[in-house]
Design a protein around this motif. Structure first.
Motif, PDB file in Angstrom:
ATOM      1  N   SER A 333      37.693  40.880  34.495  1.00 45.26           N
ATOM      2  CA  SER A 333      39.030  41.278  34.067  1.00 45.26           C
ATOM      3  C   SER A 333      39.286  40.750  32.649  1.00 45.26           C
ATOM      4  CB  SER A 333      40.079  40.716  35.019  1.00 45.26           C
ATOM      5  OG  SER A 333      39.986  41.326  36.278  1.00 45.26           O
ATOM      6  N   PRO A 334      40.042  41.491  31.847  1.00 45.80           N
ATOM      7  CA  PRO A 334      40.697  42.772  32.162  1.00 45.80           C
ATOM      8  C   PRO A 334      39.859  43.994  31.819  1.00 45.80           C
ATOM      9  CG  PRO A 334      41.497  41.976  30.068  1.00 45.80           C
ATOM     10  CD  PRO A 334      40.500  40.944  30.555  1.00 45.80           C
ATOM     11  N   GLU A 337      38.676  46.424  34.540  1.00 44.30           N
ATOM     12  CA  GLU A 337      39.698  47.151  35.296  1.00 44.30           C
ATOM     13  C   GLU A 337      39.833  48.595  34.815  1.00 44.30           C
ATOM     14  OE1 GLU A 337      43.092  44.657  34.821  1.00 44.30           O
ATOM     15  OE2 GLU A 337      42.178  43.004  35.962  1.00 44.30           O
TER      16      GLU A 337
END
Length: 459
Positions: A333-334, A337
């Motif tokens: 992450s991020p 994502e």
């Protein structure tokens, strides 16, 4: 510069089996998580699969046998603590590197410290936190010294070492997988924290909420609890949910792990994908991430959706969902994502079919209640003369030798199943539209062959 940790110089504990090393107590003003860091192996909460009797790290402690290792697990599960305890158990010099802050010069400093320790007759451990953040050349710098035995290498990572650690270094280290603390283990840690702070009791609902918020991360649990206790009004007798929410505010999850709202949210995501609404799907996906859901859990659910709701209408969906999950493992992450979000949108706009899902449920139910029917002789394997003499494989028609690669009229069902059941019914969407047309044509050829021979054809 690499930090040499001399805390263990006078702290080795030569006591009986399983004693491990004993680390000194943290200063009184240190954060609660540091004050409660286990000073002894038996104080460690969790990781029983590694620290239980006869388990790998327990044996290493008991026999004082060092080996290079990668400790792989989520944040706050004890990777640094175990490395420190190992150093204490072995009376080893302990050098700490952070891959976020350190470079090749710091590695050279750690090597120099290890050479000095060897000259003094001591062993050395070089601990690298977040080792996945070192690049290839930095990781390669450890190899000759690990091979020569100058120091024992311990790396800690939250990312899959198969992707993030060089294969040469990985081959010289044992990977130990650490697990997030379960709810009972977090409650045990909470009880230890309550005793340390002499805090008021916490009611069951508030404790469950705090445990859900921490999500298996001991450091997160202790930091939140310490912050909560520091803000309690004078005279508080019991910590309830209202006090918890007042303390944690926006940090507190909008749903509890395992609670109704969690499952309502994943249900909404799944149904939005099934209903082919990419915007609603993205909304629920973002809501779950914002609420603290593990992206790996969401990746697994996307793989399930690809199987259950898209299926053969677009077989590429499963591959894309798997690729998104792998991309997240590599990037974390991020950044990772975004790959999951791409999969969410693709699954939402893909043609839908649950035909295989429905067929699989139906055939399992059928097999469960049906008799155990023998395999027809012509379908049996015949690797020996005896089996051939018993008629195994006799009369079987090899489909590749038949016109169009299809043995029209050949039967593949056990005897007595007439008419043959039909489980898979393709939907008229996506690739399954063509699959359905193909099956219809094959069934027509079977019917023609059956009519010509006067026998019933199999489905």
């Amino acid at each position: 510069m690499a930090r040499q940790d001399a805390l263990f110089d006078d702290a080795a504990d030569p006591a009986g089996p399983g004693a491990g090393g004993t680390a000194p107590a943290a200063p009184a003003g240190a954060p609660l998580a540091e004050r409660l860091r286990p000073r002894h192996l038996d104080e460690v909460i969790g990781q029983s699969h590694l620290l239980g009797p006869g388990k790998p790290l327990r044996v290493a402690f008991e026999q004082r046998r060092l080996h290079s290792m990668i400790l792989w697990g989520p944040p706050g599960v004890g990777k640094t603590t175990l490395a420190r305890l190992l150093a204490g158990a072995m009376d080893a010099q302990f050098s700490v590197l952070s891959a976020v802050l350190s470079g090749v010069k710091d590695i050279r400093d750690a090597v120099a410290q290890a050479e000095l320790a060897r000259a003094q007759g001591r062993r050395s451990i070089v601990f690298v936190d977040e080792v996945h953040r070192f690049n290839k050349s930095q990781q390669d710098a450890f190899l000759p010294h690990v091979e020569s035995g100058l120091f024992t290498f311990i790396g800690a990572t939250t990312e899959n070492p198969s992707f993030e650690v060089n294969s040469a270094l990985l081959s010289r280290a044992t990977v130990h997988v650490l697990k997030a603390l379960d709810d009972d283990e977090q409650r045990a840690l909470l009880a230890r924290a309550q005793a340390a702070l002499q805090a008021p009791a916490m009611d069951a609902a508030a404790a469950a909420r705090l445990v859900g918020y921490a999500d298996g991360d001991a450091r997160r649990l202790l930091n939140a609890y310490e912050n909560l206790v520091s803000q309690l009004p004078a005279g508080t007798a019991v910590i309830d949910e209202s006090l918890l929410e007042r303390s944690l505010g926006e940090q507190l999850r909008r749903y509890d792990k395992g609670g109704d709202q969690f499952y309502d949210s994943i249900s909404a995501l799944h149904k939005s994908v099934r209903g082919s609404d990419p915007d609603a799907s993205l909304y629920w996906f973002a809501r779950m991430l914002d609420g603290g859901a593990d992206p790996r859990y969401l990746a697994r659910r996307l793989i399930r959706m690809a199987n259950e709701d898209v299926g053969n209408a677009d077989p590429r969906a499963l591959r894309l969902a798997l690729d998104a999950a792998e991309t997240y493992e590599r990037l974390g992450s991020p950044e990772g994502e975004l790959a999951l979000a791409q999969a969410v949108v693709y699954l939402a706009v893909a043609p839908k079919s649950n035909a295989v899902y429905a067929a699989w449920k139906a055939v399992r139910a059928f097999v469960k209640q049906d008799a155990t029917r023998p395999v027809p002789a012509h379908l049996r394997n015949a690797p020996t003369k005896l089996m051939k003499s018993l008629g195994h494989g006799e009369g079987y028609r090899y489909a590749h030798d038949e016109p169009g690669g299809f043995a029209a009229g050949e039967r593949y069902w056990p005897e007595g199943l007439d008419p043959a059941p039909r489980f898979y019914e393709p939907v008229p969407r996506g690739l399954e539209l063509r699959i359905g047309e193909k099956l219809a044509e094959l069934r027509r050829l079977n019917d023609e062959a059956a009519g010509a021979s006067g026998t019933a054809g199999g489905g």
